[in-house]
Design an enzyme around this catalytic site. Structure first.
Site, short mmCIF file in Angstrom:
data_model
loop_
_atom_site.label_atom_id
_atom_site.label_comp_id
_atom_site.label_asym_id
_atom_site.label_seq_id
_atom_site.Cartn_x
_atom_site.Cartn_y
_atom_site.Cartn_z
N GLU A 156 -7.78 -0.42 -4.89
CA GLU A 156 -7.11 -0.68 -3.61
C GLU A 156 -8.13 -0.44 -2.52
O GLU A 156 -8.85 0.57 -2.52
CB GLU A 156 -5.91 0.25 -3.39
N GLU B 201 -1.15 6.53 -9.19
CA GLU B 201 -0.86 7.76 -8.45
C GLU B 201 0.16 8.64 -9.18
O GLU B 201 1.22 8.98 -8.65
CB GLU B 201 -0.39 7.41 -7.04
#
Length: 957
Positions: free
Chosen positions: A488, A418
């Site tokens: 994820e 991220e």
């Protein structure tokens, strides 16, 4: 004219990675060269700002006698009972103004001092290196008054040459650690901000001719069964592998027949790298990782990752983990059928990777990089797209790769997490590809796959995952030719995750889908005397993200959660399905590499949940992907006429390094015949006298129709319709979710404050009928509910009929009845167990006879919420009552009300009352994983529609 009134701290806000440290090199746990651990008690002084104190504390003779003490490795905010500040938790928001590279003047700074003597037998020749394995977030180092340098990169190793500075006694090691630095902008991972020297500090003797950097290349050719070994070394030496009769010079390749390394068969060969000055033990695993035919293949075979994201965490020590805690993590993963781990979002302690090599886990090793907070300003000024920061990014990539490159378990290097997109990430990918072309590069944020070798996403919904599997997702040409993983998914926050089995079905259906990694391994609860475990906001943080930090498959104390038990069942490496009618079982080996020779199989036959006979089952040593039909023995004779079923288990045939003989790896269950439903002739009639209605063994209030007692068992609160549950983290969902968040809608509708209007109480010839309307205040929708009580003289039957009124636009949390018992403790039931289950998380629920107590029925989620339901219950006994269901039902019992559970924020908020509250549910809504992912799939919705269900009550005493 200007002058400086405080010491220079410009290095804190310098975007460079630091100065003075040696180039990164391969890490190894030990060698025959001497090493001195400097872990232990250090003197400590905390300042409020980076420049509050001068450098005199690093000078010889400085008196730190009045300083406090802290333990290294450790975080100072987790020591001193709050005297040294408090932890801060944010998911992605920076807890300081976003003004890169600047940080606040208020910058907690910890000065650390350690005075040490060299052992009397410390060699007098050669040199020495001082190694720091992890310091958050910026450190400046002195030895005996001489500055060595400063560095950033919290979860990365840094070494300094110190040989000429050492003396036999009273060496003074001084380290100044700043909580905030320019490096903090690169370390915005979803975790606690915890400053300190949290990994090992070690002094390493470096003899003349000792090992410097080295790179073990150990490939495997699956077509020939041969491995090729070449060890490149900065210092010339020899490589010895006795088991393979290898004795070659460094840099020289040798090819021999070997057993390959895989996560299922982690064969390691012990070797030695020997130079003139040092012998370093090697653990060599031969394997080849390639991208071929659009798939990630190891040793010629496509791999299905059944993984988890692992932050480093201990509830008392934070990210300061010892070897046994790391080993406990790996053993738990292996025992629950996991085969992969992503080191989110930084390289772990290097000893953890040794364990992955030893026990067998595929690894995505992730760089210490996340700049998630820049999303708040549309990624403006993001360091990964600013050339000034590129040297720091490359330094982080190099320190990860060079430290960890000799681990066979690592199949991917990950650029970070991220951090948006930018030129710096491309530079990292290019450097890694050039340095180590034998592994693949991963980064989730690169949706176009410009820099990466796999299409990676997080929290893609089931329908999108299926489109990706079908190659209907579009994207760039390169992306369409790459495999897909969910780096994820299935956010394990609170009760959940639901929908795991549905994801796994997709992974196994489409070759392109090569599995995923659950978020995440452990709840990051901080042990707290008053709260049990603390989470974000419990330390008075100005900005925090609450219990979003508690989203693991294990609780803070590493007790497996129901989510881990479910995941173990969903990903089990052997699939067992049977046909009770013809007495056969089909066994499928779902492993990628190993056959079934390590497993033994056993069968058992149950009648009404009790095993009446068992034995061993001969199953061939099936190769990966193979299946076989195996005949079961004739069912044992049993005259009870009860519900009959088979259970087949796959067990470890012998002790292994990670579990003992008999450990259950997989199981399957299937019915021999249908369950006989309770027979109940309603031949008794209600009798009304003196404000009381008697029906068989039961007494009712004649005015309200409320049940008062059954036999000698008092009922504290009459059974009545209940549709509310304490919303789970996944019910409430995350504020950024685009799909409907039903937990909020339930509360808006008022399902937590339903009103019950009594319409009539009718004592008929063969039944007591109570008619009610159940509805929320301020709304026109409602549920017409009829309770019909009948008796055969000894037992009592409750039949419930529910008819929705109005326009119900949301599903119900639950549908059933709730009642109270003044006394109950021991619980026995025939149904699913032993742990909790919900409609989309019930794969691991095994039908049988189970026993517990009311207290042990509770699941101790860090933030209290709906929990503890048992599925497919035929009957349950507690508090002197036996309750049978038609059809099977969901059962929950607690010493507090749902409303009290809903109001609690920590476990310590819940206090046992005088009543045990029992829920008998006809249906429950699924749980999903909407705290950061999809909600329940439509098939797990509990729709508001007409329903009928019944329970038969009798006494057990």
């Amino acid at each position: 004219m200007s002058f400086r009134t405080t010491p220079s701290v410009d290095y804190v806000e310098d975007v460079s990675p630091g100065s003075g440290a040696l180039p990164p090199r391969a890490w190894y746990a030990s060698s025959d060269a001497r090493a001195l651990s400097l872990n232990g008690s250090w003197r400590f002084r905390l300042s409020a700002t980076a420049g509050a104190e001068d450098d005199s504390f690093a000078e010889e003779g400085y008196d730190a006698g009045n300083w406090a003490e802290v333990t290294v490795p450790g975080h100072w905010v987790l020591q001193g009972d709050g005297a040294f500040g408090s932890p801060i938790y944010t998911n992605h928001l920076y807890p300081f103004p976003v003004d890169p590279p600047y940080v606040p003047t208020e910058n907690p700074t910890g000065d650390h001092l350690r005075v040490f003597d060299l052992p009397s037998d410390w060699p007098s020749d050669g040199g020495a290196v001082l190694r720091f394995d992890g310091v958050e977030s910026c450190a400046r180092v002195w030895l005996n008054g001489t500055e060595l340098g400063e560095f950033k990169g919290s979860r990365l190793a840094h070494e300094f040459t110190v040989g000429e500075l050492l003396r036999p006694g009273s060496n003074v090691l001084a380290v100044r650690v700043h909580q905030w630095s320019a490096g903090s902008y690169l370390e915005d991972q979803d975790q606690w901000w915890l400053p300190g020297i949290f990994r090992d500090v070690t002094l390493l003797h470096r003899p003349a001719g000792s090992v410097a950097d080295f790179f073990v290349h150990a490939s495997y050719d699956h077509t020939t069964g041969e491995g090729t070994l070449r060890v490149d070394s900065d210092v010339h030496g020899r490589v010895l592998v006795p088991a393979l009769d290898i004795d070659v010079a460094t840099g020289e390749p040798v090819t021999v027949a070997v057993e390959p390394w895989t996560a299922e068969t982690p064969k390691l060969y012990d070797g030695v790298l020997a130079t003139d000055g040092e012998r370093v033990p090697l653990r060599i695993g031969f394997r080849t990782v390639v991208l071929e035919d659009g798939l990630v293949k190891v040793n010629g075979t496509a791999v299905l990752f059944k993984g988890v994201n692992r932050h480093e965490w201990h509830p008392e020590r934070g990210r300061a983990l010892d070897l046994e805690t790391m080993r406990e993590d790996v053993l738990l993963m292996k025992r629950h059928n996991l085969n992969a781990v992503r080191t989110s979002h930084y390289p772990p302690h290097p000893a953890f990777l040794d364990l992955c090599d030893e026990y067998g886990l595929w690894v995505i090793d992730e760089c210490d990089l996340e700049t998630h907070g820049f999303t708040e300003q549309d990624w403006r000024d993001n360091p990964v797209d600013d050339d000034r920061w590129t040297p720091a990014l490359l330094d982080r990539a190099a320190r990860m790769v060079e430290r960890d490159k000799n681990h066979p378990s690592i199949v991917f290097w990950s650029l970070g997490n991220e951090a948006g997109t930018g030129r710096g990430l491309t530079a990292m990918a290019e450097w890694i590809h050039g340095r180590d072309p034998e592994r693949l590069v991963h980064y989730e944020g690169d949706w176009n796959c410009r820099d990466t070798d796999v299409y990676s996403r997080m929290y893609a919904f089931h329908d999108e995952v299926e489109k990706i599997g079908q190659q209907l997702d579009g994207g760039t040409h390169k992306r369409r030719e790459l495999p897909f993983i969910q780096c994820e998914y299935a956010h394990a926050m609170g009760n959940g995750p639901g929908g795991l089995a549905d994801y796994q079905e997709l992974f196994e259906k489409y070759d392109r889908l090569q599995g995923g990694f659950i978020w995440e391994w452990i709840d990051h609860g901080v042990k707290h005397a008053e709260l049990g475990y603390a989470y974000g906001g419990d330390f008075g943080e100005e900005l925090h993200d609450g219990n979003f930090v508690c989203d693991g498959l294990v609780f803070p104390d590493r007790t497996p959660s129901p989510g881990l038990i479910e995941y173990k069942k969903v990903i089990e490496p052997v699939h067992i399905e049977g046909d009770g009618a013809n007495g056969t079982v089909r066994v499928t080996n779902k492993q990628d590499f190993a056959d079934l020779s390590a497993l033994a199989f056993e069968w058992s036959c149950q009648v009404d949940g009790e095993t009446v006979e068992s034995g061993s089952l001969a199953v061939p040593a099936l190769a990966p992907g193979e299946s076989a039909e195996v005949k079961l023995p004739e069912p044992p004779a049993d005259g009870r006429g009860g519900e009959r079923q088979w259970t087949v288990r796959a067990l470890l045939a012998d002790d292994t390094s990670w579990a003992a003989k008999g450990h259950v790896v997989a199981w399957g269950q299937f019915a021999v015949g249908a369950r006989p439903l309770p027979s109940f002739p309603a031949n008794d009639r209600p009798v009304v006298e003196e404000g009381r209605i008697t029906l068989g063994p039961a007494g009712f209030d004649a005015r309200t129709g409320a049940l008062l007692s059954i036999g000698g068992v008092k009922v504290g609160a009459t059974p009545r319709l209940d549709v509310w549950r304490a919303p789970t983290d996944n019910d409430d969902g995350a504020e950024w979710q685009t799909d409907t968040r039903y937990g909020m809608l339930w509360r808006t509708l008022g399902l937590h404050r339903m009103r019950h209007r009594l319409v009539s109480v009718e004592a008929g010839d063969d039944a007591l009928t109570v008619r009610t309307r159940v509805a929320p205040a301020a709304r026109e929708v409602g549920l017409d509910t009829v309770y019909r009580w009948t008796s055969d003289g000894e037992r009592l039957r409750l039949s419930v009929s529910v008819t929705p009124e109005g326009d119900w636009t949301v599903p119900l949390p639950r549908l059933g009845v709730r009642f109270g018992l003044p006394e109950a403790d021991r619980v026995e039931w025939f149904g699913g167990g032993p742990g909790e289950a919900y409609p989309d998380s019930r794969t691991a629920s095994m039908v049988g006879r189970w026993q517990s107590t009311v207290d042990r029925l509770q699941t101790p989620y860090v933030r209290p919420q709906e929990n503890g339901a048992r599925a497919d219950v035929r009957w349950v006994e507690l508090g002197g009552l036996r309750i049978e269901g038609d059809p099977e039902f969901w059962f929950t019992a607690r010493r507090w009300t749902t409303e009290q559970l809903d109001a609690a924020r920590h476990r310590t908020d819940l206090a046992a009352g005088d009543t045990v509250w029992v829920n008998l549910d006809h249906g429950l809504h699924g749980v999903g994983s909407q705290s950061c992912g999809p909600g329940p799939l439509p098939q797990y919705f509990l729709k508001a529609e007409p329903a009928e269900f019944s329970f038969v009550f009798s006494t057990t005493r």
